[in-house]
Design a protein around this motif. Structure first.
Motif, mmCIF file in Angstrom:
data_model
loop_
_atom_site.group_PDB
_atom_site.id
_atom_site.type_symbol
_atom_site.label_atom_id
_atom_site.label_comp_id
_atom_site.label_asym_id
_atom_site.label_seq_id
_atom_site.Cartn_x
_atom_site.Cartn_y
_atom_site.Cartn_z
ATOM 1 N N UNK A 1 25.434 44.182 31.116
ATOM 2 C CA UNK A 1 25.599 43.448 32.374
ATOM 3 C C UNK A 1 25.812 44.419 33.541
ATOM 4 N N UNK A 2 26.558 45.483 33.246
ATOM 5 C CA UNK A 2 26.870 46.449 34.316
ATOM 6 C C UNK A 2 25.698 47.401 34.579
ATOM 7 N N UNK A 3 24.871 47.601 33.558
ATOM 8 C CA UNK A 3 23.831 48.623 33.614
ATOM 9 C C UNK A 3 22.836 48.398 34.755
ATOM 10 N N UNK A 4 22.479 47.133 34.969
ATOM 11 C CA UNK A 4 21.478 46.822 35.987
ATOM 12 C C UNK A 4 22.055 45.809 36.968
ATOM 13 N N UNK A 5 21.860 46.106 38.245
ATOM 14 C CA UNK A 5 22.377 45.191 39.279
ATOM 15 C C UNK A 5 21.541 43.906 39.307
ATOM 16 N N UNK A 6 22.202 42.823 39.657
ATOM 17 C CA UNK A 6 21.521 41.528 39.726
ATOM 18 C C UNK A 6 20.292 41.602 40.623
ATOM 19 N N UNK A 7 20.434 42.301 41.726
ATOM 20 C CA UNK A 7 19.340 42.420 42.692
ATOM 21 C C UNK A 7 18.119 43.076 42.037
#
Lengths: 500, 272
Positions: free
Chosen positions: A21-27
């Motif tokens: 979840x932290x690895x890639x930003x939602x954007x």
């Protein structure tokens, strides 16, 4: 088996998930474009009944698509799945490259993931409830494509996992019919520790997955692997056995079967009862597809004959009609035509199927309805008299009612006609089991959500209850029935109180 | 897989096969049929049951070589296996004590007629049976029929055995002689049509057992549809027996030829 909301929420908090979840930003997740399924070129694929149209995703494509999934706190997609697949969990496993684990997540709740990944109408189920669709008005995560990818990857790897099974409880249950509903039920009951035997009337296991859905959409080999998987879970299969005819329900009770799940499917094909309909060359989609899919009549080596024609007309607008008309094209028809009484908008077929059909050169005569068949001197159909229709007010189905236009009749040349206007439930079980409550349409009456019939030890689901639906709804019924039959049997035979 | 335990060639074209099928032997009733498949590329074909032995767990089927599938079945020897066998299918014959019953069979139609004759006799009826064939060599089950009938009339087209003439001639003789309460006819479609026309003239309730084209035999394909009393019926689940006076025999006969060209192609392919 059934996972509570809390369990699913806790799983989401597992270390690896949090890291992802932290690895890639939602954007950045949202910036990825939805993957396109690679397809065989239409001019190539129409040469064979057995060339699959959708090629499947590569591992790179699948992992990229999996990053789009937001791993939502409240995964609404799961609410759209009739068999409650833990969608974020399997997709996140793909994202981290653990494809075999993704496949085993699918098998926690679905007996047929490679099948569902191919034939489920995801666009109106899980994908319609995806965060991207509900909140962002963007194309959903390609859940269906990913499901297929994970299941195919596992199958091709040869390392096929068997779901966790409860200790055997020795209670025998019988499944009547080996279609998607029965298989789904069988898988769940085997996981719960029951001794499961599936009885099938035909000589092959799989029901509509084998006789109905063509191999260009669902290869038989894919179905066979899923069935083999159930065998490895201890499910027994008996072909050429018609419960109610070969032996009665009471005979099976004497053999020790404690409960029954009827998934005998839709049987009788509907016809339109118009003049000339019993001429030669006019058949049901069931007959046409069974000859080709189950009996292999497209091959010269098969002993089963099939009618080929220069002009083939298929009447209807559902998935079965699309399957039939695309089969006709593959059997060499120059013109393969859909005749449908409403407009394309009302067609019950999946958009993807209509799209594929058009790519393959299928002609669509919408707002057109057959009113009479004209035969030659040998009683073989040569022409169809049709009438144009216009749409009026919505009817009971919510779709606009087609109204005939006076004086609009004309004829179409066709020497093969396939009627795909629906089916009625198979009468064999309702006729042979005394005390079974049946609706006026011939479907078995069950307590909704429990799938229990008027006979306590008989449960039922799929088309024999619904009259006609999809593979995945039939599978969902199988799961519900398994859950409730387990409660019934635990209390009756195993003296266990089960939380309802 | 069902093992063939006995085989007898009645004639060059007609073969009797006894095959292991313990559940079907137990469950079958007069009028029922089975679906048989020979080989992994085999076709599913419906065949009527001529008899069963519950103790031995076998059923008897009588097959006439017509196309590829029936020929393949006839070529199987004792000890070999039928790939698939399923049944019993169809509604059984409704057998009651009605008085005098006239049972008429032609060609291999005599085979499915046998259990029906037995059934009527057991139910206490006076059973008069007329069986017919083109010639003496093609006549089957004469002794069995004689055993279960109060009277047996044998007709041959060429007069090589029994009396010369069509089945209807034997029937009419009986009808003129005594009161017949019910009639059943099984045989080639054209024969059943003329039997039906005859008994209609004399207002004798008559059932005919149809041998339509089928694929699954369980109501699914609709290939076996037939018009009875103006309505479409499925031979496999609504029949195979129907009120003969209401059957559209002409349509039925034309539908039997629905795959004729394709079947001939298959036969050519098989023989070469």
């Amino acid at each position: 088996m059934e996972r509570s909301e809390e369990y699913i929420k806790n799983e989401r908090k597992q270390e690896w998930r949090v890291e992802l979840q932290k690895l890639t930003k939602a954007k950045d997740r949202m910036a990825v474009e939805r993957v396109e399924m690679t397809e065989m070129a239409p001019e190539e694929r129409i040469k064979s009944q057995r060339v699959e149209v959708n090629v499947g995703l590569t591992k790179e494509e699948a992992m990229r698509e999996a990053t789009r999934c937001m791993d939502c706190v409240n995964p609404t997609c799961m609410e759209g799945c009739p068999v409650s697949i833990n969608i974020p969990k399997f997709i996140k496993n793909i994202e981290r490259g653990n494809i075999l684990e993704a496949a085993s997540v699918l098998k926690e709740t679905s007996a047929l993931p490679a099948v569902c990944g191919r034939v489920c109408p995801q666009e109106v189920q899980c994908e319609q409830r995806c965060f991207y669709v509900e909140k962002l008005n963007l194309p959903s995560v390609a859940i269906g494509h990913l499901e297929r990818f994970a299941a195919d990857f596992e199958r091709e790897s040869g390392v096929i996992s068997v779901p966790e099974l409860a200790e055997s409880n020795g209670v025998k249950v019988a499944v009547i019919g080996s279609g998607p509903s029965g298989l789904s039920f069988a898988g769940d009951m085997a996981k719960l520790g029951y001794d499961v035997t599936v009885f099938e009337a035909l000589h092959e296991i799989g029901g509509v997955l084998k006789y109905g859905i063509p191999e260009f959409r669902l290869p038989n080999a894919v179905v066979d692997v899923e069935i083999e998987n159930l065998r490895r879970m201890g499910v027994k299969f008996i072909t050429n056995y018609i419960v109610g005819q070969t032996a009665s329900l009471d005979d099976l009770k004497e053999e020790g079967y404690k409960a029954f799940y009827v998934g005998s499917g839709a049987g009788l094909p509907r016809f339109m009862n118009i003049p000339g309909e019993n001429s030669n060359g006019i058949m049901s989609s069931n007959e046409y597809l069974t000859r080709v899919n189950l009996m292999g009549a497209d091959s010269e080596e098969s002993d089963t004959p099939i009618l080929r024609g220069k002009n083939v007309v298929v009447v209807g607008g559902g998935n079965t009609a699309m399957d039939s008309v695309r089969t006709a094209k593959r059997l060499g028809a120059e013109r393969a035509i859909i005749v449908y009484r409403r407009s394309e908008e009302e067609m019950p077929a999946r958009v993807e199927e209509v799209h594929h059909a058009k790519q393959e050169g299928i002609e669509f005569l919408t707002l057109t309805n057959p009113i009479e068949y004209i035969a030659d001197e040998n009683s073989r159909v040569k022409q169809i008299k049709v009438q144009k229709m216009e749409l009026g007010e919505p009817d009971a189905s919510g779709r606009r009612r087609p109204i005939p236009m006076e004086g609009s009749e004309y004829t179409i040349d066709a020497t093969v006609v396939v009627v795909a206007v629906g089916v009625s439930p198979n009468p064999l079980i309702p006729n042979s089991v005394e005390g079974l409550e049946v609706s006026k349409w011939g479907t078995i009456e069950v307590v909704k959500d429990k799938m229990q019939s008027s006979i306590p030890e008989v449960f039922a689901g799929g088309d024999i209850v619904r009259g006609g639906a999809t593979v995945i709804l039939a599978m969902g019924d199988g799961r519900k029935a398994a859950k409730n039959m387990n409660i019934y049997l635990q209390e009756k035979y195993l003296s266990n109180k089960v939380e309802h | 897989m069902n093992k063939i335990v006995e085989k007898e060639n009645f004639s060059e074209k007609v073969v009797k096969i006894v095959v292991e099928a313990p559940l079907i032997a137990k469950a079958r009733k007069p009028g029922n049929f089975v679906i048989v498949r020979v080989g992994e590329k085999g076709e599913r074909i419906p065949l009527t049951i001529a008899g069963a032995d519950i103790a031995k767990g076998t059923i008897t089927i009588i097959v006439q070589k017509m196309g590829v599938s029936s020929t393949k079945l006839c070529q199987l020897e004792v000890g070999e296996y039928v790939t698939d066998l399923v049944g019993p299918l169809g509604k059984p014959t409704e057998i009651h004590n009605v008085g005098t019953v006239l049972c008429c069979g032609g060609g291999v139609g005599v085979a499915p007629l046998l259990p029906i004759v037995e059934g009527y006799k057991k139910a206490g009826n006076r059973v008069i049976t007329v069986i017919a064939a083109r010639s003496k060599e093609l006549l089957i089950l004469e002794d069995e029929m004689r055993k279960h009938s109060d009277e047996l009339i044998v007709m041959t087209d060429d007069g090589s055995y029994g009396r010369k003439g069509l089945v209807t001639e034997g029937m009419e003789e009986v009808i003129k002689r005594e009161k017949v309460d019910e009639c059943i006819t099984i045989g080639p479609a054209i024969m059943m049509k003329f039997c039906s026309l005859l008994t209609k003239k004399y207002e004798i309730p008559t059932m005919a057992s149809l041998n339509s084209i089928m694929v699954d035999g369980t109501g699914m394909c609709g290939a076996c549809r037939v018009t009875v009393d103006g309505k479409t019926k499925f031979t496999c689940v609504d029949g195979p027996e129907f009120d003969a006076h209401k059957i559209d025999f002409d349509e039925m006969m034309s539908r039997l030829g629905g795959y004729k060209e394709e079947e001939n192609d298959k036969m050519d392919h098989f023989q070469n």
